[in-house]
Design a protein around this motif. Structure first.
Motif, PDB file in Angstrom:
ATOM      1  N   HIS A 188     117.233  -6.388 109.355  1.00  0.00           N
ATOM      2  CA  HIS A 188     116.849  -4.791 108.258  1.00  0.00           C
ATOM      3  C   HIS A 188     115.935  -5.393 106.690  1.00  0.00           C
ATOM      4  CE1 HIS A 188     120.072  -6.624 107.035  1.00  0.00           C
ATOM      5  NE2 HIS A 188     120.290  -5.473 105.732  1.00  0.00           N
ATOM      6  N   HIS A 203     116.928  -5.401 103.609  1.00  0.00           N
ATOM      7  CA  HIS A 203     117.515  -6.064 102.134  1.00  0.00           C
ATOM      8  C   HIS A 203     116.814  -8.031 101.888  1.00  0.00           C
ATOM      9  CE1 HIS A 203     120.640  -2.762 102.336  1.00  0.00           C
ATOM     10  NE2 HIS A 203     120.016  -2.784 101.415  1.00  0.00           N
ATOM     11  N   HIS A 255     123.807   0.531 108.378  1.00  0.00           N
ATOM     12  CA  HIS A 255     123.837  -0.042 106.741  1.00  0.00           C
ATOM     13  C   HIS A 255     122.124   0.025 105.780  1.00  0.00           C
ATOM     14  CE1 HIS A 255     124.301  -3.452 103.958  1.00  0.00           C
ATOM     15  NE2 HIS A 255     123.265  -3.652 104.806  1.00  0.00           N
ATOM     16  N   ASP A 259     124.328  -7.160 108.931  1.00  0.00           N
ATOM     17  CA  ASP A 259     124.225  -6.775 108.250  1.00  0.00           C
ATOM     18  C   ASP A 259     125.825  -5.336 109.287  1.00  0.00           C
ATOM     19  OD1 ASP A 259     123.872  -8.047 106.630  1.00  0.00           O
ATOM     20  OD2 ASP A 259     123.438  -6.883 104.972  1.00  0.00           O
TER      21      ASP A 259
HETATM   22 ZN   LIG Z   1     121.951  -5.263 104.725  1.00  0.00          ZN
END
Ligand SMILES: [Zn+2]
Length: 307
Positions: free
Chosen positions: A82, A84, A162, A179
């Protein structure tokens, strides 16, 4: 279960470490309360290898990763769970250095539910958890797709919750859970990137599989996935029960009033994050028609229990 993640036996960053045949890990030098001992970058396969979650844009980590490979090995795919900032920014430099394509579910908005898109249209912004807003994969992966990566057949599992574009990757009973599931903390769910309705569905999806081991993006492996999934689901259900008990009298209330009622021991600095979490639950309860938001669903609405 807690002892496996005892801080005193944190492994060092920058060391390529074999975990199982075909699975190696190198930890990025970005420890923090949010990232635990730092981001786990995984290397799958031998010879032609796939990298999962290159990590933050840190040239030291890229050097350690590339010099940690065996002589003659090359990176042929870069998989990202993902977008982030502690997971995806090194993907582009690593791609430029190796020629490997970046493969992920989509950009930072990909996979958002209609509810979250509506909230964004009404002005809800991300909560400062560090979104890699410019992230663009070279190849988009869909749910259930089998990737021939690092000489292995790896199954992509879309696990939004998330983050809307969150993928987990499964190979031979091991799942790289990013995560979404971690051993040392429950996952952050902060709207609009975090979506609790999606999170619970993704938990049910993983819990229905009989996987052997999880390798999260932060912290140690989870050797009893079924127990961890049961805990994670129960943890969220108990937060929901607390909220519903507070809303039981049917009187309208706000996110901040609810947060102050439920999070009585929380230091003031963590209250904004707690409010995001309460809001995540309320959005889910509104979606499930257990709570109504007046005059409309937004962070400053009045929330009232109807179910
Ligand atoms: Zn994350």
């Amino acid at each position: 279960m807690a002892n496996r993640n005892n801080p005193s036996d944190r492994p060092p960053a920058g060391v390529m470490t074999p975990l199982e045949p075909g699975i190696r890990r190198i930890i990025a030098p970005n420890p923090s309360p949010m990232t635990y001992w730092g981001t786990n970058t995984f290397v799958l396969g031998e010879g032609d290898v796939a990298v999962i979650d290159p990590g933050p844009a840190d040239p030291v980590h890229m050097d350690a990763l590339l010099s940690g490979l065996q002589r003659g090995e090359r990176v042929t795919q870069i998989l990202v769970t993902h977008s982030h900032l502690d997971h995806s920014p090194l993907a582009r430099p690593l791609s430029e250095a190796t020629g490997a394509p970046i493969m992920a579910y989509g950009d930072a908005q990909a996979g958002r539910s209609e509810v979250m898109r509506d909230l964004v249209a009404r002005g809800l912004s991300s909560g400062g958890e560090g979104v890699d807003a410019g992230f663009r994969p070279d190849v988009r992966i869909s749910d259930g797709e089998i990737l021939r990566a690092g000489g292995l057949d790896i199954e992509a599992i879309w696990t939004p919750g998330h983050f809307a574009n969150h993928l987990s990757f499964a190979w031979q009973g091991a799942v790289f859970t990013g995560d979404h599931v971690m051993g040392w903390a429950s996952s952050l769910v902060s709207p609009p990137d975090g979506d609790l309705t999606a999170f619970m569905a993704s938990c049910a999806k993983l819990a229905a599989r009989a996987d052997r081991i999880y390798f999260p993006a932060h912290g140690a492996a989870i050797t009893d996935p079924a127990a961890r999934m049961a805990w994670l689901i129960a943890h969220r259900q108990s937060r929901e029960a607390d909220l519903l008990a507070t809303l039981a009298d049917g009187r309208p209330t706000t996110v901040s009033a609810l947060t102050r009622t439920i999070y009585t021991d929380t230091p003031p600095a963590l209250i904004p994050a707690a409010e995001r979490n309460v809001f995540a639950h309320l959005i889910d309860l509104v979606t499930r028609k257990i709570v109504v938001a007046e005059p409309q669903l937004e962070a400053h609405a009045d929330f009232r229990r109807i179910g």
